[in-house]
Design an enzyme around this catalytic site. Structure first.
Site, PDB file in Angstrom:
ATOM      1  N   CYS A 275       0.830  -1.217   0.000  1.00  0.00           N
ATOM      2  CA  CYS A 275       0.000   0.000   0.000  1.00  0.00           C
ATOM      3  C   CYS A 275       0.857   1.256   0.000  1.00  0.00           C
ATOM      4  O   CYS A 275       0.883   2.032  -0.941  1.00  0.00           O
ATOM      5  CB  CYS A 275      -0.893   0.029   1.244  1.00  0.00           C
ATOM      6  SG  CYS A 275      -1.947  -1.371   1.427  1.00  0.00           S
TER       7      CYS A 275
HETATM    8  N1  SAJ Z   1       6.808   2.307   8.719  1.00  0.00           N
HETATM    9  C1  SAJ Z   1       7.861   3.064   9.201  1.00  0.00           C
HETATM   10  N2  SAJ Z   1       7.616   3.983  10.179  1.00  0.00           N
HETATM   11  C2  SAJ Z   1       6.362   4.159  10.689  1.00  0.00           C
HETATM   12  C3  SAJ Z   1       5.299   3.380  10.179  1.00  0.00           C
HETATM   13  C4  SAJ Z   1       5.541   2.463   9.210  1.00  0.00           C
HETATM   14  O1  SAJ Z   1       9.008   2.916   8.761  1.00  0.00           O
HETATM   15  O2  SAJ Z   1       6.200   5.002  11.589  1.00  0.00           O
HETATM   16  C5  SAJ Z   1       7.060   1.355   7.642  1.00  0.00           C
HETATM   17  C6  SAJ Z   1       6.674  -0.061   8.014  1.00  0.00           C
HETATM   18  O3  SAJ Z   1       7.757  -0.732   8.620  1.00  0.00           O
HETATM   19  C7  SAJ Z   1       6.321  -0.667   6.652  1.00  0.00           C
HETATM   20  C8  SAJ Z   1       5.767   0.526   5.894  1.00  0.00           C
HETATM   21  O4  SAJ Z   1       6.235   1.693   6.561  1.00  0.00           O
HETATM   22  O5  SAJ Z   1       7.471  -1.138   6.016  1.00  0.00           O
HETATM   23  C9  SAJ Z   1       4.241   0.549   5.845  1.00  0.00           C
HETATM   24  O6  SAJ Z   1       3.809   0.377   7.167  1.00  0.00           O
HETATM   25  P1  SAJ Z   1       2.260   0.666   7.612  1.00  0.00           P
HETATM   26  O7  SAJ Z   1       2.244   0.728   9.106  1.00  0.00           O
HETATM   27  O8  SAJ Z   1       1.726   1.815   6.881  1.00  0.00           O
HETATM   28  O9  SAJ Z   1       1.512  -0.674   7.263  1.00  0.00           O
HETATM   29  P2  SAJ Z   1       0.793  -1.136   5.938  1.00  0.00           P
HETATM   30  O10 SAJ Z   1       1.610  -0.980   4.725  1.00  0.00           O
HETATM   31  O11 SAJ Z   1       0.259  -2.485   6.255  1.00  0.00           O
HETATM   32  O12 SAJ Z   1      -0.367  -0.085   5.806  1.00  0.00           O
HETATM   33  C10 SAJ Z   1      -1.674  -0.471   6.089  1.00  0.00           C
HETATM   34  C11 SAJ Z   1      -2.537   0.532   5.389  1.00  0.00           C
HETATM   35  N3  SAJ Z   1      -3.892   0.095   5.350  1.00  0.00           N
HETATM   36  C12 SAJ Z   1      -4.576   0.299   4.207  1.00  0.00           C
HETATM   37  O13 SAJ Z   1      -4.071   0.745   3.192  1.00  0.00           O
HETATM   38  C13 SAJ Z   1      -5.991  -0.077   4.224  1.00  0.00           C
HETATM   39  C14 SAJ Z   1      -2.478   1.872   6.111  1.00  0.00           C
HETATM   40  O14 SAJ Z   1      -3.487   2.749   5.592  1.00  0.00           O
HETATM   41  C15 SAJ Z   1      -2.722   1.699   7.580  1.00  0.00           C
HETATM   42  O15 SAJ Z   1      -2.682   2.977   8.224  1.00  0.00           O
HETATM   43  C16 SAJ Z   1      -1.610   0.827   8.103  1.00  0.00           C
HETATM   44  O16 SAJ Z   1      -1.818  -0.470   7.507  1.00  0.00           O
HETATM   45  C17 SAJ Z   1      -1.651   0.706   9.605  1.00  0.00           C
HETATM   46  O17 SAJ Z   1      -2.021   1.718  10.253  1.00  0.00           O
HETATM   47  O18 SAJ Z   1      -1.228  -0.330  10.102  1.00  0.00           O
END
Ligand code: SAJ
Length: 438
Positions: A275
């Site tokens: 995403c």
């Molecule tokens: N990450 C960081 N720092 C952060 C947060 C995330 O480096 O502070 C990295 C994570 O390690 C990962 C990437 O970014 O590699 C994405 O992480 P994510 O927490 O955004 O998780 P995702 O990709 O599973 O995003 C999903 C998304 N859900 C949908 O698209 C419906 C996102 O909108 C959600 O907000 C997110 O999950 C969530 O909150 O867990």
């Protein structure tokens, strides 16, 4: 002329409607289950026969949907799966939940959406509601879906209804699922908004209507661009703190004490997942076609994609402190999944770090309790090695790339001699290892 809107409204409100879901993945299957639990008859279509067979046996292959939850819905006839669009010919509503990845050229790959739209156009009939859920650039529903459906001489808002509703599935989230995550919907006409709202109302906690399909498409892109840009900002903060000799983790923790106007994000080894690294590029691609450069998106993507290189530099410098070259060094990577406690390696920065270390001549291996093996470039694969004291002790450097909860960080710090920690996973742990943090 029959009143197709009234007919559809009655079928939806009485739950006698038949709902088709195209794409039974991490988005489609949870949605199908919630529609079936709401009382609709649901037919899930997927191109993979094995998935279809498994679903028709009442067995789930998505961690967020338990077999215990799925089986009764299949047994009662409220949910079944198929590979044939013929089984959707009498559907009253169809939700399209297919992938929208990027091509190698970083341009949107709309092939799955177009294939589904063409197939739905073949079976489109008066009274059908079609909802696109796949994350995509603003304008897709009106420019790609709608024209294909109107080819049958139908009139949108009268005898065919078209809408967009962004999927908000967060795989592995123990708190939020389809049923308790507000659902944003936008329609081509007011009647389309009414129909899509009526469809979702019994299956979700709250329906949030917006004025157009483009607005609904943009809502999702704002949500995920917000994350990508803030992660890019905090990654740059980490680079700046390193130059300043300031602990970025301490700074973020203290900033997070502000009860308003701040939301903590954390630096890391890069941006993974299907995403966050991808959705914003759908938006910047669309805006380039409108002669506008989405500078925040491009800059965040630039910073986030260079983080794996920064991590490898940290490893090289840390080894150098020990008088060792990266070339020929044994480097153990802990965690290949793109975020903690999941098994998904799509776009994972750990894959980049693994291969960059190899390119520098390091002898690389990895452990990930959730990922038994990974595919590397050149059709190579690498297997997860057991997390043993011997393996940890044998590494010249251990890199924590994914901070899985399953790891015993005290033991890791006791057994390893040098640890590069890209997730601040070891902050509350102690051991004899020298630790270098992002
Ligand atoms: N990450 C960081 N720092 C952060 C947060 C995330 O480096 O502070 C990295 C994570 O390690 C990962 C990437 O970014 O590699 C994405 O992480 P994510 O927490 O955004 O998780 P995702 O990709 O599973 O995003 C999903 C998304 N859900 C949908 O698209 C419906 C996102 O909108 C959600 O907000 C997110 O999950 C969530 O909150 O867990």
């Amino acid at each position: 002329m029959p009143d197709y809107k009234q007919q559809l409204r009655e079928r939806l409100q009485s739950r006698t409607a038949k709902v088709g879901i195209i794409g039974m993945g991490y988005v489609g299957l949870p949605l199908a289950v919630e529609f079936a639990k709401a009382g609709y008859k649901v037919v899930g279509l997927d191109v993979l026969p094995d998935k279809v067979d498994q679903l028709n046996r009442g067995e789930s292959y998505i961690p967020d949907v338990s077999t215990a939850e799925l089986a009764p819905l299949v047994a009662s006839g409220h949910l079944r799966a198929t590979t044939s669009y013929d089984d959707l010919r009498d559907a009253d509503a169809i939700s399209i939940c297919v992938p929208t990845p990027l091509r190698k050229t970083k341009d949107p790959d709309m092939s799955y959406v177009i294939t589904a739209a063409d197939a739905v156009a073949e079976i489109c009939h008066p009274g059908l509601l079609v909802v696109l859920e796949s994350t995509t650039y603003p304008g897709t529903t009106d420019e790609v879906i709608l024209p294909r459906l109107l080819g049958n001489g139908l009139t949108v808002g009268e005898d065919v209804f078209v809408a967009f509703s962004p999927e908000r599935v967060d795989p592995g989230n123990p708190t939020y699922g389809v049923h308790n995550t507000p659902k944003v919907v936008g329609g081509v006409t007011p009647a389309c908004v009414e129909m899509v709202s009526t469809l979702y109302a019994p299956a979700v906690s709250q329906v949030v209507t917006v004025s157009s399909t483009a607005a609904a498409e943009m809502v999702k892109l704002l949500e995920n661009t917000f994350r990508a840009v803030n992660i890019g900002l905090v990654n740059e903060m980490a680079l700046m703190c390193a130059r300043l000799g300031v602990d970025v983790w301490e700074v973020i923790e203290a900033a997070a004490s502000k009860p308003f106007g701040f939301m903590p994000f954390y630096p890391g080894p890069g941006l993974g997942g299907h995403c966050i690294p991808i959705d914003p590029l759908y938006l910047s691609w669309k805006l380039r076609a409108l002669n506008y450069t989405a500078r925040f998106i491009d800059l965040a993507s630039e910073i986030n994609t260079q983080m794996p290189y920064y991590v490898v530099d940290l490893v090289m410098e840390a080894l150098n402190e020990d008088g060792k070259a990266l070339k020929g060094a044994k480097v153990g990577v802990l965690g290949m999944a793109y975020k903690k406690d999941i098994d998904d390696v799509r776009e994972s920065p750990a894959l980049d770090i693994y291969e960059l270390l190899e390119e520098k001549g390091a002898e690389v291996s990895f452990n990930d309790p959730h990922v038994p093996s990974v595919r590397l470039s050149g059709e190579r694969t690498a297997q997860s090695v057991p997390l043993s004291a011997e393996w940890l002790a044998a590494q010249d450097c251990v890199v924590i790339v994914t901070n899985h909860s399953a790891y015993d960080y005290d033991d890791i710090l006791q057994r390893a001699r040098l640890v590069v920690d890209t997730r601040n996973a070891t902050r509350d742990h102690a051991g004899s290892a020298r630790v270098v943090r992002l």
